[in-house]
Each structure stands twice: as C-alpha cells, then as structure tokens.
Design a protein around this motif. Structure first.
Motif, PDB file in Angstrom:
ATOM      1  N   LEU A  84       3.340   5.290   4.984  1.00  0.00           N
ATOM      2  CA  LEU A  84       1.952   5.257   4.530  1.00  0.00           C
ATOM      3  C   LEU A  84       1.312   6.598   4.855  1.00  0.00           C
ATOM      4  O   LEU A  84       1.100   6.942   6.022  1.00  0.00           O
ATOM      5  N   GLU A 129      -3.097   6.577   1.795  1.00  0.00           N
ATOM      6  CA  GLU A 129      -2.672   5.185   1.622  1.00  0.00           C
ATOM      7  C   GLU A 129      -3.149   4.322   2.790  1.00  0.00           C
ATOM      8  O   GLU A 129      -3.549   3.167   2.615  1.00  0.00           O
ATOM      9  N   PHE A 134       0.806  -1.224   0.000  1.00  0.00           N
ATOM     10  CA  PHE A 134       0.000   0.000   0.000  1.00  0.00           C
ATOM     11  C   PHE A 134       0.845   1.282   0.000  1.00  0.00           C
ATOM     12  O   PHE A 134       0.296   2.379  -0.097  1.00  0.00           O
ATOM     13  N   ASP A 135       2.165   1.144   0.114  1.00  0.00           N
ATOM     14  CA  ASP A 135       3.049   2.305  -0.012  1.00  0.00           C
ATOM     15  C   ASP A 135       3.239   2.573  -1.503  1.00  0.00           C
ATOM     16  O   ASP A 135       4.282   2.286  -2.085  1.00  0.00           O
ATOM     17  N   ASP A 166      -6.729   3.632   2.343  1.00  0.00           N
ATOM     18  CA  ASP A 166      -6.903   2.600   1.330  1.00  0.00           C
ATOM     19  C   ASP A 166      -6.671   1.211   1.931  1.00  0.00           C
ATOM     20  O   ASP A 166      -7.407   0.261   1.646  1.00  0.00           O
TER      21      ASP A 166
END
Length: 646
Positions: free
Chosen positions: A336, A340, A328-329, A343
């Motif tokens: 993050l 992010e 997710f980075d 998300d």
C-alpha cells in the motif's frame, strides 16, 4: 435530502449549561429574567440563582439552565469554576457603554483562554434601547475585528430586555452553538467543510451506498432520509434535490444517482444557509459526537485486564484487514503506497499512522509502501498500545462485525511462565542499552532500514514491529520498544513497569568496555525489579558492533556474567553485516518460552535461599508440633485407660 430538526441525542443528554458573564451593569440578570419569564424585571438581585428555561422554548426541547455570575473581584474564584463547567458562554456588554465592549477583547476573551474554557462564545450587546442612535456604526463593523482575533466567538447579537427585542434569540443561539456547533464542521475563512467532517460524511455515504456503485440511487436516498429524519422523501423532492445539485455542480449527479461530490456539496449548502442541525442530525444518527469521532457506545466497553495481560486482534479482524489490504492495493504491487493508505483511511477522522509511534515503526519499500506484513504489523502495534482506538479505526474503514469480537485479551504472563509456553501472537521486547550501544541500529535492521553512519541520539521511546517466522512453521509479530538510557530510571519507578514486557534485550557496544559495564548494570537493575515485583522476564544480551575489534576481556566477562545469572551467552550482532534474521528468531523464541532465561541476581539468590531456609524451618516446626500433638493425644488415651482400669 431534506433538512430536519432532531433532538441532539447523545450530544448533551443532561441538558445545556449556559453561563452568562460580563462587566457589572451590562444587563446580565435582566437578560436572564426576561428570557425566562417574558417580563422585564423592575428589581433584580445582584446575582440570580441558576435559572431553568421553559422546555418548550426551543424546538430541540433539550433542557437549558442559565447561570448568572458576579464580576466582582471577591467572587472571581466562583466565576472561574462556573466558566469551566459551561457548555456555552454568553459574554455581555452594554450598547450605551463602549468601554464594556472594549473589555471583551482586553479581559473577558483572554480570560476564557487563560482558564482553558474551550466552548462556543456568544457575544451579546444588551440595552440596545439606550444606544446613541447618532452613531451609525453597525454590529458587523464593531465585531468583525474581534471575531477575527477570537475564533471561539460563534455569533454576535444585540438585544433589549426592556423592549423585548431578540431576547429568546440570545439563548437559542447559545443552545444551538452547543447542540449544532459550526467549528467542527465548517471553516469560515475558506467557506469549506473541514477535513474531519468530509471524512465522516464520506463514510456515511459509503454505508448508504448499498450496491457500491459510487452513487446514491433514489431508493438509497430515500432509505437515508428515513434513517436520519424518520420521514420518506417524495419523488418530487428527490428530483428537486438532484436538480439543485446539478445546477451548481454537474458532477454531483450522474445516471446512477447522487455522487459523493454532490452529497458533500449538499451539506456545505445546508451549513452555509445556517441549517447546521441537518448535518449534525445525520452525523449523530451514524454515531458521531461533537469531535466527529464515534461515541463510546459504538466501541467496545473498557477492557478489563491485569497489568501482565495484553490485547490482540482476533483472527476474524485480521482476515478482514487482509481483504481490505487487497481491495486498496489498486496497482496490485503487494504494497500500500502512501496514496493508497490515505485512501484506506479516508473515512477515519485522520490517518492514525502519520505520527509517532506508528510513523516509522514498520517495514516500507523504496516508494514508502507497506507490505501486507508491514500493514498487519502496524495494526498489531496499535492494538497492543491502544486497543480501543484500533477497533475504532477498524470500524471507520468498514469492519461490520461486533466491535468486541475484533479483539482478545491474552493470558496472564505469570500463567504463561507456569505453563512454560505463551499463547500470544504479539510479543513485546523492551530494548535496553547505554547511549551509542546500537539500540537504534537494531530496530532499523529489524524493519529493513539501511545502516546509518551518522549517530542520532534517541531521547524518546521508539518502536519497530515486524513478523518473525519461527521453527515449526509458526509466525509471531515481534514489537521492539527502545528504552533510552535516560528513561530507564523513570520506567522502573513504576511497580508494574515490566508487566507489559515479554522479553528484555540488553544491547552493548562489544568494542567498548564501559558500554558492557553499563549494559550489565541495566540488566541487574531490570532483573532486580522483576524479582521484587514478581514481573520477572526472560532476558538476552546482544553484543552489537560485532564487526569492530572487541575489548580485551569481552568474551570471558560476558560469558561469566551471563552464566552466573542463568541466561544465554551474548548474541553477536552487526548492523552492517545484513545477516541478522537469526537474532530476531532467537529473541522471539526466548519470549515464547517465558520460564527460560530469567536472570537471577545475588540479592535474588540470597532472598530465595532465605525463603527456602524459612520454609524448611517452618516445616520442621510443623512436624515437631504434629509429633507433640500426637504424643499428647496418646498420653490422654493412656491416662483414660488407666483410670478406667483402676
């Protein structure tokens, strides 16, 4: 995706309990008898006994029990108890008595709120056959203002027991409101799916998107249909579903199949058409309850542990979190950012770290991003404070391992003290100190926050968590828990208050003698509690505001008291110096060796001396008793020999 009806599964396995309430004479009992027997009663008792509806009356085949109530003042207590045990409430008024309709908004609905009865409400106009037909007003015109004011009303219906008009429908709507409630799924005002529903459906979509291409192919759609409704989709049905979506929402379908947007659109469409059972069937097949959270049997069982044991994530869970962090980075900056992180948690009911104690507990960069250390620290804190919720969120973000394998229960602290070494990776430090001593500055420094000149008094407990590198290449996560001075008495009133504490730190303003004295008293209070309860903890003192001039006898007093109590001398600390890593290493190192730095009070010392004296006396008594017994045995042998020789 075809709609379907299914049993409510885990929703109400014990059956649905519907309570009928309303003013006297509004037709409650006649409504119940007619629904149960399909016959209008000529005589009914004032209050009916609990009535079981026929099992085959409704498609879900979930047992329905209807409870009649009395509206008389002398039975008000029983009425309240019945209402509190209801899964749904049917409120009645008489169509030929406008005053009974007014009473819904002036008494009955406010009464449900007063009793904190938070269940679906079905408003039913009985005696439709007696209504004055000269009044052309519609049910929608009558009920619209009330439904605006009381959102708990699920639906309204008019009926006639005498003429058998819409009687089964009353309890069908009530049962349906329990098994397939609208409120958790859909916002009637905006006509949109509610956020928690969207997040759950997104998770389900991702779980069904086996090839992770962002769309459900025909094969994946068919697998989904079989899992949820036990029936495959015909090719023509798949084409029809996609055509419906594409006509209304072109982006809902692409060359690969049905997109997430299209999947959500279909569910909104089902709900708008009153087919809530379709969406609820899907949610329940994937383990969701009426609050749109995972049901208990999807989570680890209740954790059995002693008060001085804690819970940590296993290496397997930590490795999964590292993988999720990198996934997710998106911009690859090693942190993050808020978007992010949102998300990542977009498949959880909500982001778990948007409120205290997690919101400001870890180190964030200038853009509000969490580093990997900060990310893992937040998870460590959540697992320490609420392990089941931590595992629940792990599952929401995609962890597919066996839920109990994600956590481990640590060894008892008393065992750690006996072995002179702790085996935990997460160390919890209670931070005590008087007002304005520098506790909050200590927490801020630990997570890299700049020093704030303006003092803000802390009234609630706060946490700060970060990784600490120790000598020998080991790394521990240290959790600082700030205890406001006003909260110490309440904390220590609990026998096991210190069981969760790996180390206690006492902060005082080194320029203020009264701050030192109050911190010393806190140290004695905590040490005494540990001696009495057996939950003794290592303690350190921190001389904060080291950049200011100390009071005259500061060093001598501090050295004398800490030596007398058997702990290290106070550690100097200045929040403005920027060099305090060694302080946190010393705190974590002291926690690693829980047999050291245990303070001893005068009372504790006296108690130990007394116990040693008693034990020594008991030993002398035991030795004396043994000598006496040996002497008696010898005498008996001597006497026996003498008798035999004579």
């Amino acid at each position: 995706m075809a709609g379907g009806s299914s049993s409510a599964g885990n929703a109400k396995s014990g059956g649905v309990r519907i309570v009928v309430a309303g003013d006297r004479g509004t037709g409650k009992s006649s409504l119940i008898v007619t629904a149960a027997t399909d016959t209008f009663p000529t005589n009914v008792p004032p209050v009916l006994p609990p009535t079981r509806m026929p099992d085959d009356m409704y498609p879900d085949r979930v047992p329905v029990t209807v409870i009649d109530t009395s509206s008389s003042l002398e039975n008000r207590g029983r009425l309240a108890e019945d209402l509190k045990q209801a899964d749904a409430v049917v409120l009645t008024y008489a169509c030929d008595q406008p005053a009974t309709l007014d009473r819904l908004s002036t008494f009955w609905l406010p009464e449900l709120r007063r009793l904190e009865v938070r269940v679906p409400v079905i408003v039913v106009g009985c005696k439709l056959d007696l209504r004055d037909e000269q009044q052309p007003i519609t049910l929608e015109q009558v009920m619209s203002p009330i439904m605006q004011q009381f959102r708990e009303i699920e639906t309204c219906i008019e009926c006639s027991a005498f003429n058998h008009i819409q009687i089964p429908e009353v309890f069908y709507y009530a049962q349906k409101a329990v098994l397939h409630p609208t409120a958790p799924l859909f916002d009637q005002e905006s006509q949109t799916l509610k956020p928690r529903c969207v997040r759950a459906l997104k998770r389900i979509f991702i779980l069904c998107d086996h090839d992770r291409d962002g769309a459900l192919s025909d094969a994946e759609l068919n697998d989904f249909q079989v899992k949820c409704f036990n029936a495959p989709l015909q090719p023509s049905e798949i084409v029809g579903v996609k055509r419906v979506v594409e006509e209304k929402l072109p982006e809902g379908v692409n060359d690969l199949g049905l997109t997430l947007t299209g999947f959500l659109f279909l569910h909104a469409l089902f709900i708008e058409k009153g087919r809530l059972e379709t969406t609820w069937t899907v949610l329940r097949k994937f383990g969701y309850n009426n609050d749109i959270r995972l049901v208990d049997d999807q989570l680890p069982p209740p954790i059995k542990r002693a008060p001085d044991q804690s819970v940590e994530l296993t290496n397997e869970a930590v490795e999964y979190l590292k993988t999720a962090f990198n996934m997710f980075d998106i911009d690859g900056d090693g942190a993050l950012r808020p978007a992010e992180l949102e998300d990542l948690f977009s498949t959880s009911p909500e982001s778990p770290w948007i409120e205290a104690p997690y919101e400001d507990a870890a180190d964030k960069n200038a853009l509000g991003g969490l580093s990997l250390d900060g990310f893992l620290s937040e998870w460590a804190l959540m697992t320490l404070l609420d392990p089941i919720r931590s595992v629940e969120n792990l599952i929401y973000i995609g962890y597919s391992g066996d839920p109990p394998s994600a956590i481990r229960v640590t060894r008892k602290r008393r065992t750690d003290r006996r072995k002179q070494q702790t085996d935990r990776n997460i160390l919890q430090c209670f931070v005590f100190g008087p007002h304005q001593s520098g506790k909050s500055a200590l927490l801020a420094a630990f997570i890299g926050r700049p020093f704030a000149d303006i003092h803000v008094s802390t009234t609630e407990e706060r946490y700060a968590v970060n990784a600490v590198d120790l000598p020998g290449g080991t790394r521990k996560t240290l959790v600082l828990r700030e205890i406001p001075e006003d909260g110490v008495k309440m904390l220590l009133s609990r026998k096991d208050a210190l069981a969760a504490c790996d180390i206690a730190v006492f902060v005082y303003d080194s320029s203020d003698e009264s701050s030192w004295k109050r911190a010393t008293k806190l140290l004695v209070d905590v040490a005494s509690q540990g001696e009495i309860t057996g939950y003794e903890v290592p303690c350190l003192m921190v001389a904060a505001k080291d950049d200011l001039d100390p009071f005259e006898t500061a060093i001598q007093d501090a050295t004398r008291v800490t030596q007398d109590m058997g702990i290290e001398a106070p550690i100097p600390f200045s929040a403005t110096s920027g060099d305090f890593n060694s302080l946190f290493r010393r705190i974590a190192t002291a926690a690693e060796h829980p047999h050291l730095n245990i303070p001893e009070t005068e009372a504790g010392r006296s108690r130990r001396q007394y116990n040693r004296l008693i034990n020594r006396s008991l030993m002398f008594v035991s030795v004396g008793a043994a000598v006496a017994i040996v002497g008696l045995a010898a005498y008996r042998v001597y006497a026996a020999r003498k008798n035999s020789s004579s």
